[in-house]
Design a protein around this motif. Structure first.
Motif, PDB file in Angstrom:
ATOM      1  N   MET A   1       0.855  -1.186   0.000  1.00 36.78           N
ATOM      2  CA  MET A   1       0.000   0.000   0.000  1.00 36.78           C
ATOM      3  C   MET A   1       0.896   1.242   0.000  1.00 36.78           C
ATOM      4  O   MET A   1       1.830   1.341   0.791  1.00 36.78           O
ATOM      5  N   PRO A   2       0.666   2.224  -0.916  1.00 38.99           N
ATOM      6  CA  PRO A   2       1.547   3.371  -0.998  1.00 38.99           C
ATOM      7  C   PRO A   2       1.514   4.214   0.262  1.00 38.99           C
ATOM      8  O   PRO A   2       0.507   4.302   0.942  1.00 38.99           O
ATOM      9  N   SER A   3       2.660   4.864   0.530  1.00 40.19           N
ATOM     10  CA  SER A   3       2.751   5.664   1.758  1.00 40.19           C
ATOM     11  C   SER A   3       1.895   6.918   1.663  1.00 40.19           C
ATOM     12  O   SER A   3       1.317   7.354   2.654  1.00 40.19           O
ATOM     13  N   GLN A   4       1.809   7.535   0.472  1.00 37.65           N
ATOM     14  CA  GLN A   4       0.972   8.702   0.270  1.00 37.65           C
ATOM     15  C   GLN A   4      -0.285   8.274  -0.492  1.00 37.65           C
ATOM     16  O   GLN A   4      -0.332   8.311  -1.713  1.00 37.65           O
ATOM     17  N   MET A   5      -1.295   7.831   0.246  1.00 34.82           N
ATOM     18  CA  MET A   5      -2.514   7.318  -0.363  1.00 34.82           C
ATOM     19  C   MET A   5      -3.290   8.456  -1.012  1.00 34.82           C
ATOM     20  O   MET A   5      -3.503   9.499  -0.391  1.00 34.82           O
ATOM     21  N   SER A   6      -3.688   8.273  -2.273  1.00 34.51           N
ATOM     22  CA  SER A   6      -4.474   9.284  -2.970  1.00 34.51           C
ATOM     23  C   SER A   6      -5.758   8.671  -3.514  1.00 34.51           C
ATOM     24  O   SER A   6      -5.782   7.501  -3.934  1.00 34.51           O
ATOM     25  N   ALA A   7      -6.812   9.468  -3.513  1.00 32.96           N
ATOM     26  CA  ALA A   7      -8.098   9.083  -4.104  1.00 32.96           C
ATOM     27  C   ALA A   7      -8.443  10.117  -5.165  1.00 32.96           C
ATOM     28  O   ALA A   7      -8.342  11.323  -4.923  1.00 32.96           O
ATOM     29  N   LEU A   8      -8.856   9.650  -6.340  1.00 28.74           N
ATOM     30  CA  LEU A   8      -9.168  10.537  -7.452  1.00 28.74           C
ATOM     31  C   LEU A   8     -10.654  10.480  -7.760  1.00 28.74           C
ATOM     32  O   LEU A   8     -11.213   9.407  -8.003  1.00 28.74           O
ATOM     33  N   LEU A   9     -11.302  11.633  -7.752  1.00 25.41           N
ATOM     34  CA  LEU A   9     -12.704  11.758  -8.147  1.00 25.41           C
ATOM     35  C   LEU A   9     -12.762  12.188  -9.604  1.00 25.41           C
ATOM     36  O   LEU A   9     -12.219  13.233  -9.971  1.00 25.41           O
ATOM     37  N   ILE A  10     -13.418  11.385 -10.436  1.00 25.73           N
ATOM     38  CA  ILE A  10     -13.659  11.757 -11.829  1.00 25.73           C
ATOM     39  C   ILE A  10     -15.117  12.172 -11.949  1.00 25.73           C
ATOM     40  O   ILE A  10     -16.021  11.391 -11.670  1.00 25.73           O
ATOM     41  N   GLY A  11     -15.351  13.421 -12.357  1.00 24.87           N
ATOM     42  CA  GLY A  11     -16.711  13.948 -12.403  1.00 24.87           C
ATOM     43  C   GLY A  11     -17.030  14.710 -11.126  1.00 24.87           C
ATOM     44  O   GLY A  11     -16.143  15.253 -10.479  1.00 24.87           O
ATOM     45  N   GLU A  12     -18.296  14.725 -10.763  1.00 28.98           N
ATOM     46  CA  GLU A  12     -18.751  15.520  -9.623  1.00 28.98           C
ATOM     47  C   GLU A  12     -19.429  14.654  -8.563  1.00 28.98           C
ATOM     48  O   GLU A  12     -19.942  13.579  -8.864  1.00 28.98           O
ATOM     49  N   ILE A  13     -19.434  15.161  -7.345  1.00 27.51           N
ATOM     50  CA  ILE A  13     -20.286  14.643  -6.275  1.00 27.51           C
ATOM     51  C   ILE A  13     -21.277  15.740  -5.935  1.00 27.51           C
ATOM     52  O   ILE A  13     -20.878  16.878  -5.643  1.00 27.51           O
ATOM     53  N   THR A  14     -22.552  15.427  -5.995  1.00 35.62           N
ATOM     54  CA  THR A  14     -23.593  16.447  -5.836  1.00 35.62           C
ATOM     55  C   THR A  14     -24.232  16.431  -4.458  1.00 35.62           C
ATOM     56  O   THR A  14     -24.501  17.480  -3.876  1.00 35.62           O
ATOM     57  N   HIS A  15     -24.474  15.247  -3.905  1.00 38.55           N
ATOM     58  CA  HIS A  15     -25.277  15.126  -2.692  1.00 38.55           C
ATOM     59  C   HIS A  15     -24.470  14.739  -1.457  1.00 38.55           C
ATOM     60  O   HIS A  15     -25.009  14.749  -0.353  1.00 38.55           O
ATOM     61  N   ALA A  16     -23.220  14.377  -1.633  1.00 42.75           N
ATOM     62  CA  ALA A  16     -22.398  13.955  -0.489  1.00 42.75           C
ATOM     63  C   ALA A  16     -21.026  14.627  -0.547  1.00 42.75           C
ATOM     64  O   ALA A  16     -20.002  14.019  -0.274  1.00 42.75           O
ATOM     65  N   ARG A  17     -21.068  15.904  -0.888  1.00 42.40           N
ATOM     66  CA  ARG A  17     -19.814  16.647  -1.036  1.00 42.40           C
ATOM     67  C   ARG A  17     -19.052  16.730   0.285  1.00 42.40           C
ATOM     68  O   ARG A  17     -17.830  16.583   0.322  1.00 42.40           O
ATOM     69  N   LYS A  18     -19.774  16.988   1.353  1.00 44.74           N
ATOM     70  CA  LYS A  18     -19.133  17.097   2.667  1.00 44.74           C
ATOM     71  C   LYS A  18     -18.443  15.781   3.031  1.00 44.74           C
ATOM     72  O   LYS A  18     -17.309  15.766   3.513  1.00 44.74           O
ATOM     73  N   GLU A  19     -19.142  14.670   2.784  1.00 40.94           N
ATOM     74  CA  GLU A  19     -18.586  13.363   3.132  1.00 40.94           C
ATOM     75  C   GLU A  19     -17.340  13.045   2.294  1.00 40.94           C
ATOM     76  O   GLU A  19     -16.403  12.400   2.784  1.00 40.94           O
ATOM     77  N   TRP A  20     -17.326  13.506   1.036  1.00 39.60           N
ATOM     78  CA  TRP A  20     -16.127  13.351   0.210  1.00 39.60           C
ATOM     79  C   TRP A  20     -14.965  14.144   0.822  1.00 39.60           C
ATOM     80  O   TRP A  20     -13.858  13.622   0.967  1.00 39.60           O
ATOM     81  N   LYS A  21     -15.232  15.381   1.191  1.00 45.18           N
ATOM     82  CA  LYS A  21     -14.176  16.208   1.785  1.00 45.18           C
ATOM     83  C   LYS A  21     -13.673  15.600   3.087  1.00 45.18           C
ATOM     84  O   LYS A  21     -12.481  15.676   3.407  1.00 45.18           O
ATOM     85  N   ASP A  22     -14.569  14.975   3.838  1.00 44.14           N
ATOM     86  CA  ASP A  22     -14.165  14.335   5.093  1.00 44.14           C
ATOM     87  C   ASP A  22     -13.163  13.210   4.861  1.00 44.14           C
ATOM     88  O   ASP A  22     -12.379  12.873   5.758  1.00 44.14           O
ATOM     89  N   CYS A  23     -13.197  12.615   3.665  1.00 40.00           N
ATOM     90  CA  CYS A  23     -12.247  11.544   3.346  1.00 40.00           C
ATOM     91  C   CYS A  23     -10.814  12.069   3.256  1.00 40.00           C
ATOM     92  O   CYS A  23      -9.867  11.275   3.193  1.00 40.00           O
ATOM     93  N   GLY A  24     -10.671  13.398   3.269  1.00 38.33           N
ATOM     94  CA  GLY A  24      -9.335  13.992   3.280  1.00 38.33           C
ATOM     95  C   GLY A  24      -8.540  13.641   4.521  1.00 38.33           C
ATOM     96  O   GLY A  24      -7.317  13.801   4.538  1.00 38.33           O
TER      97      GLY A  24
END
Length: 332
Positions: A1-24
């Protein structure tokens, strides 16, 4: 598992934007909201997405990247191990190519069941009543459509054949049963008795021969494309009703138009099309067809539930190296 884990969103999140940001808090978040297939591939080649461990593929991302076919999958960063797709259907992802690359894929079953089943039942009732002509006529000041008004059919005691008795199919069955319909189904294999809820398992040919209403609720893949075509229409009951809320290419639309024109199919209810957003002219012109523009999951509640399920998969991937709703092909 990489040391600097990254998640890439392709497109938009409309209804769970806050929850996406929380994944930061657990991953470095990257976004690709707009662009083109060519630009996306170029960025992959230039290393812009190096270190991305999981991709969130939004509901409308196909407009940006096109299909995740073998060509595109080969360009994805070596670090990528998971694709979390927002949608129950995932025919625009080449799962076999992902598996060869060691990439696991998740979709969003369960979250879509109720909304899609609601639309399926709406189409069943509308097609039984041939609702399109009087629905249009009343807005034109023609009461009931004038002298050409036709009686419809009751759902009670009609045999509903469900092709694909997964979560959506079972939800359709439960709703139709409340209207007095008799339920039979065909799957790759019968359900456990406790899950049938009174439905009868039959083989594919018997399903076609004995159903008054046929509802398609199965996935699209190379083996199911045009699973309903002229040979299948030929053995159906005269006056059968066909409902499709799954994927358009499951039905050979030209064969459906012919079956409607000769009266083999009494009416049809469709939410999906073979070449959407284009619709076969023969369907557009036939007043006995109820047409919807692929709105099976188009509710606020369902869209949010789908986004949240994708995020659950994303977090499972990052924190536990697994997926909550991995596609069946990779679990076999």
């Amino acid at each position: 598992m990489p040391s600097q884990m990254s998640a890439l969103l392709i497109g938009e999140i409309t209804h769970a934007r806050k929850e996406w940001k929380d994944c930061g808090s657990i991953a470095n978040l990257k976004e690709y909201p707009l662009g083109s297939r060519e630009d996306f591939i170029l960025k992959c080649r230039n290393g812009d997405f190096n270190g991305v461990y999981v991709i969130y593929r939004s509901n409308d991302s196909n407009k940006i990247t096109g299909n995740f076919n073998e060509e595109l999958i080969d360009e994805l960063p070596e670090s990528l191990k998971f694709i979390c797709h927002n949608g129950a259907g995932y025919d625009n992802i080449n799962v076999a190519a992902c598996s060869r690359r060691g990439i696991s894929v998740a979709n969003t079953p369960i979250a879509v069941n109720d909304a899609t089943a609601d639309v399926a039942l709406f189409l069943i009732l509308a097609a039984l009543r041939r609702i399109a002509p009087p629905f249009q006529a009343v807005r034109q000041g023609k009461w009931r459509g004038g002298p050409n008004f036709q009686l419809g059919h009751d759902p009670r005691n009609k045999v509903l054949g469900i092709l694909g008795m997964g979560g959506i199919g079972q939800a359709v069955a439960a709703r139709a049963k409340a209207f007095g319909m008799k339920i039979q189904y065909h799957n790759r294999r019968p359900l456990p008795l406790r899950e049938e809820n009174g439905a009868k398992y039959v083989n594919f040919e018997e399903l076609l021969k004995t159903s008054d209403v046929l509802s398609l609720n199965l996935s699209l893949n190379p083996s199911t494309k045009h699973i309903i075509s002229k040979p299948q229409f030929d053995i159906m009951k005269d006056g059968v009703i066909v409902i499709n809320t799954a994927r358009g290419p499951l039905i050979d639309e030209a064969a459906l138009v012919e079956a409607l024109n000769v009266g083999k199919v009494w009416s049809a209810g469709l939410d999906v099309y073979e070449d959407e957003p284009s619709i076969h002219p023969g369907l557009m012109e036939n007043e006995n067809v109820v047409l919807l523009p692929h709105i099976g999951t188009a509710t606020f509640e369902t869209q949010r539930d789908m986004e949240l399920l994708v995020l659950e998969n994303l977090k499972e991937a990052i924190q536990s190296n697994r997926l909550k709703t991995q596609v069946p092909e990779q679990k076999q």
